[in-house]
Motif scaffolding. Structure first.
Motif, PDB file in Angstrom:
ATOM      1  N   UNK A 151       0.830  -1.212   0.000  1.00  0.00           N
ATOM      2  CA  UNK A 151       0.000   0.000   0.000  1.00  0.00           C
ATOM      3  C   UNK A 151       0.865   1.264   0.000  1.00  0.00           C
ATOM      4  N   UNK A 152       2.172   1.074  -0.198  1.00  0.00           N
ATOM      5  CA  UNK A 152       3.153   2.160  -0.284  1.00  0.00           C
ATOM      6  C   UNK A 152       3.195   3.031   0.971  1.00  0.00           C
ATOM      7  N   UNK A 153       3.152   2.390   2.141  1.00  0.00           N
ATOM      8  CA  UNK A 153       3.329   3.106   3.399  1.00  0.00           C
ATOM      9  C   UNK A 153       4.803   3.426   3.583  1.00  0.00           C
ATOM     10  N   UNK A 154       5.093   4.558   4.211  1.00  0.00           N
ATOM     11  CA  UNK A 154       6.462   4.895   4.595  1.00  0.00           C
ATOM     12  C   UNK A 154       6.706   4.219   5.944  1.00  0.00           C
ATOM     13  N   UNK A 155       7.342   3.056   5.907  1.00  0.00           N
ATOM     14  CA  UNK A 155       7.459   2.205   7.090  1.00  0.00           C
ATOM     15  C   UNK A 155       8.114   2.910   8.275  1.00  0.00           C
ATOM     16  N   UNK A 156       9.087   3.776   8.014  1.00  0.00           N
ATOM     17  CA  UNK A 156       9.771   4.468   9.105  1.00  0.00           C
ATOM     18  C   UNK A 156       8.868   5.461   9.830  1.00  0.00           C
ATOM     19  N   UNK A 157       7.741   5.822   9.212  1.00  0.00           N
ATOM     20  CA  UNK A 157       6.825   6.791   9.815  1.00  0.00           C
ATOM     21  C   UNK A 157       5.498   6.167  10.260  1.00  0.00           C
ATOM     22  N   UNK A 158       5.423   4.835  10.271  1.00  0.00           N
ATOM     23  CA  UNK A 158       4.190   4.156  10.681  1.00  0.00           C
ATOM     24  C   UNK A 158       4.106   4.064  12.204  1.00  0.00           C
ATOM     25  N   UNK A 159       2.874   4.000  12.698  1.00  0.00           N
ATOM     26  CA  UNK A 159       2.615   3.903  14.129  1.00  0.00           C
ATOM     27  C   UNK A 159       1.659   2.745  14.398  1.00  0.00           C
ATOM     28  N   UNK A 160       2.009   1.924  15.369  1.00  0.00           N
ATOM     29  CA  UNK A 160       1.131   0.865  15.845  1.00  0.00           C
ATOM     30  C   UNK A 160      -0.003   1.528  16.622  1.00  0.00           C
ATOM     31  N   UNK A 193      -7.213  10.926   6.728  1.00  0.00           N
ATOM     32  CA  UNK A 193      -6.450  11.930   7.462  1.00  0.00           C
ATOM     33  C   UNK A 193      -5.257  11.396   8.247  1.00  0.00           C
ATOM     34  N   UNK A 194      -5.283  10.108   8.604  1.00  0.00           N
ATOM     35  CA  UNK A 194      -4.208   9.540   9.410  1.00  0.00           C
ATOM     36  C   UNK A 194      -3.547   8.330   8.763  1.00  0.00           C
ATOM     37  N   UNK A 244      -4.102  -2.681  13.776  1.00  0.00           N
ATOM     38  CA  UNK A 244      -4.403  -1.332  13.316  1.00  0.00           C
ATOM     39  C   UNK A 244      -3.120  -0.501  13.341  1.00  0.00           C
ATOM     40  N   UNK A 245      -2.837   0.111  12.204  1.00  0.00           N
ATOM     41  CA  UNK A 245      -1.618   0.892  12.002  1.00  0.00           C
ATOM     42  C   UNK A 245      -2.011   2.182  11.309  1.00  0.00           C
ATOM     43  N   UNK A 246      -1.224   3.233  11.531  1.00  0.00           N
ATOM     44  CA  UNK A 246      -1.431   4.457  10.758  1.00  0.00           C
ATOM     45  C   UNK A 246      -0.078   4.976  10.299  1.00  0.00           C
ATOM     46  N   UNK A 247      -0.105   5.763   9.235  1.00  0.00           N
ATOM     47  CA  UNK A 247       1.127   6.356   8.722  1.00  0.00           C
ATOM     48  C   UNK A 247       0.925   6.884   7.326  1.00  0.00           C
ATOM     49  N   UNK A 248       1.879   7.681   6.856  1.00  0.00           N
ATOM     50  CA  UNK A 248       1.779   8.225   5.508  1.00  0.00           C
ATOM     51  C   UNK A 248       1.885   7.111   4.456  1.00  0.00           C
ATOM     52  N   UNK A 249       1.088   7.239   3.394  1.00  0.00           N
ATOM     53  CA  UNK A 249       1.079   6.258   2.316  1.00  0.00           C
ATOM     54  C   UNK A 249       0.624   6.930   1.028  1.00  0.00           C
TER      55      UNK A 249
END
Length: 162
Positions: free
Chosen positions: A35-44, A99-100, A119-124
Motif C-alpha cells: 500500500x506504499x506506506x512509509x514504514x519508518x513513519x508508521x505507528x502501531x 487523514x491519518x 491497526x496501524x497508521x502512517x503516511x502512504x
C-alpha cells in the motif's frame, strides 16, 4: 552537552515490542509495503480480536478508542452512550484512512476465538501527509507529544480516549 531527540525505532521493532510474532510482522510489513506506506513513519495503534468480520473489528476499534465528551457530563452518563450510537462508524473509519493513513490488517492465523486485526497508521500513497498527529494518542511513548488543552468554550468534542 544536551541530549538530542529520541532516535526513531524501526517499525519492525515497534511491532515486536507489541508481541507481534515474526511471521505476522513479515505479513504486516508486506501489506504496508504493497500500500506504499512509509514504514519508518508508521505507528502501531491496536490489535483487536473479532469473531465476526473486519468491519466489526473496525467498529470495535472506534468504540474502544474514541469517546464523545460532553461538557458537564460524566463518561458514565447514558446520554454519552446515546450520542456514541449516532456516530457513523463507517464514515469515521474513512476519515481515519484519509487523514491519518489508518489501515486494518487481518493477521493470517485465526484462533478459536476469532480473527486478529492489527491497526496501524502512517503516511502512504492515499494519505501522503498525516493530519495533526498531536491529537493521536497511539504514537509510541518516545514519539508522543503533549496534547493541546481543550478550548473551554467548546460544548462538545470528539477525541481519543486515553
Amino acid at each position: 552537552m544536551g541530549r538530542g531527540p529520541a532516535q526513531k525505532q524501526a517499525f519492525e521493532f515497534v511491532l515486536s515490542e507489541q508481541e507481534v510474532s515474526e511471521k505476522d510482522i513479515g505479513w504486516v510489513l508486506s501489506k504496508l509495503d504493497s500500500q506504499e506506506y512509509l514504514l519508518n513513519d508508521c505507528h502501531y495503534m491496536a490489535r483487536i480480536l473479532s469473531k465476526e468480520s473486519e468491519s466489526n473489528a473496525k467498529e470495535i476499534f472506534i468504540h474502544r478508542y474514541f469517546t464523545l465528551n460532553m461538557k458537564g457530563l460524566s463518561r458514565d452518563n447514558k446520554l454519552n452512550d446515546s450520542f456514541k450510537e449516532c456516530i457513523d462508524k463507517k464514515k469515521m473509519w474513512t476519515l481515519l484512512e484519509k487523514n491519518f493513513g489508518a489501515i486494518c490488517i487481518k493477521l493470517p492465523d485465526a484462533s478459536v476465538n476469532g480473527e486478529t486485526y492489527l491497526f496501524v497508521c502512517g503516511p502512504n500513497k492515499k494519505c501522503p501527509e498525516l493530519a495533526n498527529t498531536d491529537s493521536f494518542v497511539f504514537l509510541i511513548p518516545n514519539e508522543r507529544k503533549e496534547p493541546k488543552k481543550q478550548n473551554p468554550l467548546e460544548m462538545s468534542s470528539l477525541r481519543l480516549a486515553g
